[in-house]
Design an enzyme around this catalytic site. Structure first.
Site, PDB file in Angstrom:
ATOM      1  N   HIS A 197     -13.940   0.850   9.727  1.00 20.73           N
ATOM      2  CA  HIS A 197     -13.306   1.584   8.628  1.00 20.73           C
ATOM      3  C   HIS A 197     -11.810   1.773   8.826  1.00 20.73           C
ATOM      4  CE1 HIS A 197     -13.086   4.323   5.297  1.00 20.73           C
ATOM      5  NE2 HIS A 197     -12.702   5.337   6.043  1.00 20.73           N
ATOM      6  N   GLY A 212       0.866  -1.170   0.000  1.00 19.85           N
ATOM      7  CA  GLY A 212       0.000   0.000   0.000  1.00 19.85           C
ATOM      8  C   GLY A 212       0.909   1.229   0.000  1.00 19.85           C
ATOM      9  N   ALA A 227       2.135   2.940   2.470  1.00 14.10           N
ATOM     10  CA  ALA A 227       3.221   2.886   3.459  1.00 14.10           C
ATOM     11  C   ALA A 227       4.381   2.029   2.952  1.00 14.10           C
ATOM     12  CB  ALA A 227       2.685   2.333   4.785  1.00 14.10           C
ATOM     13  N   ALA A 232      -5.612   2.374  -2.240  1.00 12.76           N
ATOM     14  CA  ALA A 232      -6.193   2.639  -3.557  1.00 12.76           C
ATOM     15  C   ALA A 232      -7.665   3.003  -3.461  1.00 12.76           C
ATOM     16  CB  ALA A 232      -6.016   1.408  -4.445  1.00 12.76           C
ATOM     17  N   TRP A 233      -8.278   2.755  -2.303  1.00 14.48           N
ATOM     18  CA  TRP A 233      -9.710   3.000  -2.162  1.00 14.48           C
ATOM     19  C   TRP A 233     -10.021   4.357  -1.542  1.00 14.48           C
ATOM     20  CZ3 TRP A 233     -12.322  -2.182  -0.189  1.00 14.48           C
ATOM     21  CH2 TRP A 233     -12.000  -3.203  -1.077  1.00 14.48           C
ATOM     22  N   GLU A 248     -13.340  18.489   5.157  1.00 14.13           N
ATOM     23  CA  GLU A 248     -13.971  17.296   5.732  1.00 14.13           C
ATOM     24  C   GLU A 248     -14.287  17.556   7.192  1.00 14.13           C
ATOM     25  OE1 GLU A 248     -11.489  13.877   4.945  1.00 14.13           O
ATOM     26  OE2 GLU A 248     -12.432  13.553   3.004  1.00 14.13           O
ATOM     27  N   ARG A 306     -16.780  11.829  13.056  1.00  8.55           N
ATOM     28  CA  ARG A 306     -17.227  10.530  12.594  1.00  8.55           C
ATOM     29  C   ARG A 306     -17.774   9.629  13.701  1.00  8.55           C
ATOM     30  NH1 ARG A 306     -12.788   8.448   8.361  1.00  8.55           N
ATOM     31  NH2 ARG A 306     -13.607  10.030   6.949  1.00  8.55           N
ATOM     32  N   GLN A 361     -10.996   7.904  -0.849  1.00  8.41           N
ATOM     33  CA  GLN A 361     -11.795   8.800  -1.691  1.00  8.41           C
ATOM     34  C   GLN A 361     -11.455  10.260  -1.398  1.00  8.41           C
ATOM     35  OE1 GLN A 361     -15.807   7.691  -0.609  1.00  8.41           O
ATOM     36  NE2 GLN A 361     -15.827   5.898  -1.941  1.00  8.41           N
ATOM     37  N   GLY A 362     -11.519  10.621  -0.108  1.00  4.30           N
ATOM     38  CA  GLY A 362     -11.395  12.032   0.279  1.00  4.30           C
ATOM     39  C   GLY A 362     -10.069  12.630  -0.121  1.00  4.30           C
ATOM     40  N   GLY A 363      -8.970  12.071   0.378  1.00  2.00           N
ATOM     41  CA  GLY A 363      -7.644  12.570   0.026  1.00  2.00           C
ATOM     42  C   GLY A 363      -6.702  12.578   1.201  1.00  2.00           C
ATOM     43  N   LEU A 370      -3.601   8.546   5.097  1.00  5.38           N
ATOM     44  CA  LEU A 370      -2.701   8.462   3.934  1.00  5.38           C
ATOM     45  C   LEU A 370      -1.433   9.248   4.244  1.00  5.38           C
ATOM     46  CD1 LEU A 370      -5.005   8.957   0.805  1.00  5.38           C
ATOM     47  CD2 LEU A 370      -3.879   6.863   1.545  1.00  5.38           C
ATOM     48  N   HIS A 399     -17.092   4.079  10.208  1.00  5.83           N
ATOM     49  CA  HIS A 399     -17.565   5.132   9.308  1.00  5.83           C
ATOM     50  C   HIS A 399     -19.079   5.107   9.314  1.00  5.83           C
ATOM     51  CE1 HIS A 399     -17.989   7.799   5.946  1.00  5.83           C
ATOM     52  NE2 HIS A 399     -16.676   7.973   5.916  1.00  5.83           N
ATOM     53  N   ARG A 435      -9.203   8.803  14.615  1.00  3.61           N
ATOM     54  CA  ARG A 435      -8.439   9.428  13.530  1.00  3.61           C
ATOM     55  C   ARG A 435      -9.203  10.606  12.923  1.00  3.61           C
ATOM     56  NH1 ARG A 435      -8.489   7.825   7.410  1.00  3.61           N
ATOM     57  NH2 ARG A 435     -10.592   7.298   8.043  1.00  3.61           N
TER      58      ARG A 435
HETATM   59  C1  LIG Z   1     -12.831   2.890   1.505  1.00  2.52           C
HETATM   60  C2  LIG Z   1     -11.724   3.628   2.206  1.00  2.52           C
HETATM   61  C3  LIG Z   1     -11.570   4.993   2.034  1.00  2.52           C
HETATM   62  C4  LIG Z   1     -10.543   5.681   2.675  1.00  2.52           C
HETATM   63  N1  LIG Z   1     -10.385   7.019   2.455  1.00  2.52           N
HETATM   64  C5  LIG Z   1      -9.324   7.654   3.000  1.00  2.52           C
HETATM   65  C6  LIG Z   1      -9.051   9.014   2.694  1.00  2.52           C
HETATM   66  O1  LIG Z   1      -9.747   9.647   1.907  1.00  2.52           O
HETATM   67  N2  LIG Z   1      -7.964   9.604   3.271  1.00  2.52           N
HETATM   68  C7  LIG Z   1      -7.144   8.930   4.133  1.00  2.52           C
HETATM   69  O2  LIG Z   1      -6.175   9.516   4.632  1.00  2.52           O
HETATM   70  N3  LIG Z   1      -7.385   7.642   4.436  1.00  2.52           N
HETATM   71  C8  LIG Z   1      -8.432   6.987   3.883  1.00  2.52           C
HETATM   72  N4  LIG Z   1      -8.653   5.672   4.175  1.00  2.52           N
HETATM   73  C9  LIG Z   1      -7.673   4.969   5.023  1.00  2.52           C
HETATM   74  C10 LIG Z   1      -6.396   4.747   4.226  1.00  2.52           C
HETATM   75  O3  LIG Z   1      -6.741   4.342   2.923  1.00  2.52           O
HETATM   76  C11 LIG Z   1      -5.519   3.690   4.869  1.00  2.52           C
HETATM   77  O4  LIG Z   1      -5.353   3.956   6.225  1.00  2.52           O
HETATM   78  C12 LIG Z   1      -4.135   3.659   4.244  1.00  2.52           C
HETATM   79  O5  LIG Z   1      -4.257   3.598   2.852  1.00  2.52           O
HETATM   80  C13 LIG Z   1      -3.353   2.478   4.751  1.00  2.52           C
HETATM   81  O6  LIG Z   1      -2.202   2.318   3.959  1.00  2.52           O
HETATM   82  P1  LIG Z   1      -1.243   1.102   4.241  1.00  2.52           P
HETATM   83  O7  LIG Z   1      -0.149   1.195   3.233  1.00  2.52           O
HETATM   84  O8  LIG Z   1      -0.888   1.060   5.660  1.00  2.52           O
HETATM   85  O9  LIG Z   1      -2.145  -0.199   3.968  1.00  2.52           O
HETATM   86  P2  LIG Z   1      -2.881  -0.696   2.650  1.00  2.52           P
HETATM   87  O10 LIG Z   1      -2.979   0.352   1.627  1.00  2.52           O
HETATM   88  O11 LIG Z   1      -4.141  -1.362   3.078  1.00  2.52           O
HETATM   89  O12 LIG Z   1      -1.881  -1.801   2.068  1.00  2.52           O
HETATM   90  C14 LIG Z   1      -1.677  -3.028   2.752  1.00  2.52           C
HETATM   91  C15 LIG Z   1      -0.855  -3.938   1.849  1.00  2.52           C
HETATM   92  O13 LIG Z   1      -0.446  -5.079   2.597  1.00  2.52           O
HETATM   93  C16 LIG Z   1      -0.683  -6.261   1.831  1.00  2.52           C
HETATM   94  N5  LIG Z   1      -0.760  -7.373   2.785  1.00  2.52           N
HETATM   95  C17 LIG Z   1      -1.626  -7.579   3.802  1.00  2.52           C
HETATM   96  N6  LIG Z   1      -1.292  -8.691   4.484  1.00  2.52           N
HETATM   97  C18 LIG Z   1      -0.176  -9.195   3.877  1.00  2.52           C
HETATM   98  C19 LIG Z   1       0.659 -10.324   4.108  1.00  2.52           C
HETATM   99  N7  LIG Z   1       0.431 -11.171   5.129  1.00  2.52           N
HETATM  100  N8  LIG Z   1       1.726 -10.525   3.274  1.00  2.52           N
HETATM  101  C20 LIG Z   1       1.982  -9.681   2.242  1.00  2.52           C
HETATM  102  N9  LIG Z   1       1.226  -8.609   1.980  1.00  2.52           N
HETATM  103  C21 LIG Z   1       0.166  -8.355   2.800  1.00  2.52           C
HETATM  104  C22 LIG Z   1      -1.943  -5.928   1.047  1.00  2.52           C
HETATM  105  O14 LIG Z   1      -2.100  -6.795  -0.047  1.00  2.52           O
HETATM  106  C23 LIG Z   1      -1.605  -4.492   0.640  1.00  2.52           C
HETATM  107  O15 LIG Z   1      -0.715  -4.503  -0.446  1.00  2.52           O
HETATM  108  C24 LIG Z   1      -9.676   4.975   3.544  1.00  2.52           C
HETATM  109  C25 LIG Z   1      -9.837   3.598   3.732  1.00  2.52           C
HETATM  110  C26 LIG Z   1     -10.847   2.935   3.066  1.00  2.52           C
HETATM  111  C27 LIG Z   1     -10.997   1.456   3.292  1.00  2.52           C
END
Ligand SMILES: Cc1cc2nc3c(=O)[nH]c(=O)nc-3n(C[C@H](O)[C@H](O)[C@H](O)COP(=O)(O)OP(=O)(O)OC[C@H]3O[C@@H](n4cnc5c(N)ncnc54)[C@H](O)[C@@H]3O)c2cc1C
Length: 519
Positions: A338, A18, A20, A48-49, A118, A279, A51-53, A379, A234, A373
């Site tokens: 959420h 993701g 991070a 990737a999901w 927001e 929220r 929406q807001g930013g 993000l 949410h 949060r």
């Molecule tokens: C619908 C939705 C809308 C949102 N809107 C916003 C927004 O507008 N603004 C905002 O700031 N935040 C938003 N958030 C929250 C934000 O998207 C997340 O907190 C953030 O993207 C998390 O990033 P990440 O890299 O930590 O995890 P993720 O982006 O979830 O990535 C996790 C990765 O880990 C991988 N993975 C998981 N387990 C394993 C494993 N055991 N081995 C190998 N790979 C693994 C997954 O396949 C993925 O590639 C939203 C969340 C959702 C669900």
């Protein structure tokens, strides 16, 4: 089982692609890293999901101090002040950095970056892209950059299943390809960036794989876990049978859409800032109304009407896919899990208490979010902390451990039985009796099969934290302790082992338990 051989062995291994994980890999360059992801790139990631930013105090009428103040209010008294200052302070620079990486943020008529509003933010500071497809655009750019970076080796469809520890230090990762082949990777440095645990609930907006697997991996080797009781619900997930549920962004309420029930009654009118309250407050009001037998709808007909489709193209598409026309009819909504405020406890370099283990993004808990949060701060945290982990990694060297022995293939975690229990007893409104029931059920489930054990143990630890916090604060609401208590104005930290000890005591009916320590 195959063993990854030199030159991939001994590189830092980043688990999760993701925002991070990708930022950690990019900022580590030119140091070679191995990035493994359970899904194909761009899939299975909440990033990737979004929406807001992404929140950044870059507006002329805004300041980092204001952003800090709003974050502390949302966090409801238990944010880590240093984490808030450090992470939010990097937001303006991050927008430049993501732009340089190729993210095309939406622009205003004058050419500057357009800023949205927001709930909980006192100024327009939400940087967005492609309207309401912000995460998709940011991840597209970051994935392209990672693919073009020679120091990053990416293994797709490879899921980490176990962390190997020797003498208290990280020694390797056991992973599985999706064809069932096990892969042993020797490394003394691992970064967990596996996202949140919303998928532990039957009603969630999170990707199906977001079941807190990184927390299980880290918890099983003794890593400290923080603030597990704090899940953000949410208030406006699209109320259909889809699993995961689709999200109707807060930005729609930011455009003055109102919450009504089946009789057209605006049931939140006159309460605080009504639909624009934080929220957690809105989620509780909506859930109480639903529990009282009502249906709830988000009505944007009068404030947006035909403009809905141009303002929110992605939301329009997902509503229409479910047979709902947001331009002409109210949208059925309900709360859903959420965001996971808790996670693997880290410092501001992403370090955990285990030598050689870092965590960042939603899998980690830095203390930025406190009990709740602030929208669009996640993000930001994922990108900032990914980069900080990379900087810290740069100051470390690989320890070349002796070859690892073959070990049994660990089971694939299966959270399906856990989800119903969590949605019933660990949802928006909690109480002692429900949590005790959940803990007993989860402990039994943990014995049932190797596949359910990991999720059931983590969920039990989450319920223990919910049980221990005898107050209502931020995302944690207890029906039997409705007020906030100064005695609980602190974060919580536990090891999985200690939490499970407490779980057994709670299930056995012992009145006094010893959960974690204050942070
Ligand atoms: C619908 C939705 C809308 C949102 N809107 C916003 C927004 O507008 N603004 C905002 O700031 N935040 C938003 N958030 C929250 C934000 O998207 C997340 O907190 C953030 O993207 C998390 O990033 P990440 O890299 O930590 O995890 P993720 O982006 O979830 O990535 C996790 C990765 O880990 C991988 N993975 C998981 N387990 C394993 C494993 N055991 N081995 C190998 N790979 C693994 C997954 O396949 C993925 O590639 C939203 C969340 C959702 C669900």
């Amino acid at each position: 089982m195959s063993f990854l051989q030199h030159p991939l062995d001994h590189r830092p291994v980043i688990i999760g692609a993701g925002l991070a994980g990708l930022m950690a890999a990019l900022d580590a360059a030119p140091q070679p890293v191995l990035l493994i992801t359970a899904a194909p790139l761009g899939e299975g990631a909440a990033s990737a999901w979004a929406q807001g930013g992404l929140a950044a105090a870059i507006g002329a009428d805004d300041s980092i101090e204001n952003h800090i103040a709003d974050t502390l209010i949302a966090g409801d008294g238990i944010c880590d002040a240093r984490a808030v200052r450090d992470i939010l302070g990097e937001a303006p620079g991050l927008i430049d950095k993501l732009s340089r990486l190729g993210a095309r943020f939406d622009r205003s008529a004058t050419g500057g970056i357009a800023l949205g509003l927001e709930a909980g933010h006192s100024a327009r500071r939400i940087v967005h892209a492609a309207g309401d497809a912000s995460g998709r655009e940011i991840l597209r750019a970051v994935i392209a950059a990672a693919q073009a970076t020679p120091s990053i080796t990416i293994l797709e469809n490879v899921a980490a299943r176990k962390l190997i520890v020797r003498d208290g230090k990280i020694a390797g990762v056991l992973a599985m390809r999706d064809n069932g082949e096990a892969v042993m990777i020797r490394t003394s440095r691992v970064v967990i960036a596996t996202g949140g645990a919303g998928g532990m609930y039957a009603h969630t907006t999170n990707p199906a794989g977001a079941i807190g697997h990184g927390l299980m991996l880290a918890g099983e080797i003794g890593a400290e876990l923080a603030d597990l009781e704090f899940i953000q619900f949410h208030p406006t997930a699209l109320a259909t049978n889809a699993d995961p549920m689709k999200l109707i962004s807060e930005a729609v309420r930011g455009e003055n859409a109102v919450l009504i029930d089946e009789a057209g009654n605006r049931f939140m009118a006159g309460m605080g800032r009504a639909e624009l309250d934080p929220r957690d407050i809105v989620a509780r009001r909506v859930w109480r109304h639903i529990c009282a037998g009502h249906q709830v709808f988000l009505d944007a007909r009068h404030c947006l009407g035909a403009r809905f489709a141009t303002k929110f193209p992605a939301i329009t598409e997902l509503c229409r896919a479910e047979g709902i026309d947001p331009v002409n009819e109210p949208i059925p909504v309900r709360p859903a899990a959420h965001y996971t405020m808790g996670g693997i406890a880290t410092d501001l370099d992403g370090r955990t208490n285990i030598a050689g283990l870092w965590a960042c993004g939603e899998a980690a808990s830095t203390g930025l979010h406190g009990a709740n949060r602030l929208a669009s701060n996640s993000l930001l945290e994922a990108a900032v902390m990914g980069a900080r982990v990379a900087r810290d990694l740069a100051g470390t060297t690989a320890t070349r451990a002796a070859p690892l022995a073959t070990i049994d293939n660990p089971a694939k975690p299966d959270a399906s039985a856990v989800r119903a229990i969590m949605s019933r007893h660990g949802f928006v409104l909690r109480d002692e009796a429900g949590l005790r029931t959940a803990i007993s059920a989860l402990l039994s489930l943990a014995q049932e099969s190797a596949n359910t054990a990991g999720p059931a143990r983590l969920a039990a630890a989450m319920c223990v934290a919910m049980h221990a916090r005898q107050e209502s604060r931020g995302g944690h609401a207890r029906e039997d302790f409705l007020e906030k208590s100064p005695a609980f104005a602190k974060r919580s930290v536990v090891t999985l082992e200690a939490a499970l000890r407490d779980a057994r005591a709670i299930a056995a009916g012992h009145a006094r338990i010893q959960t974690g320590r204050a942070r």
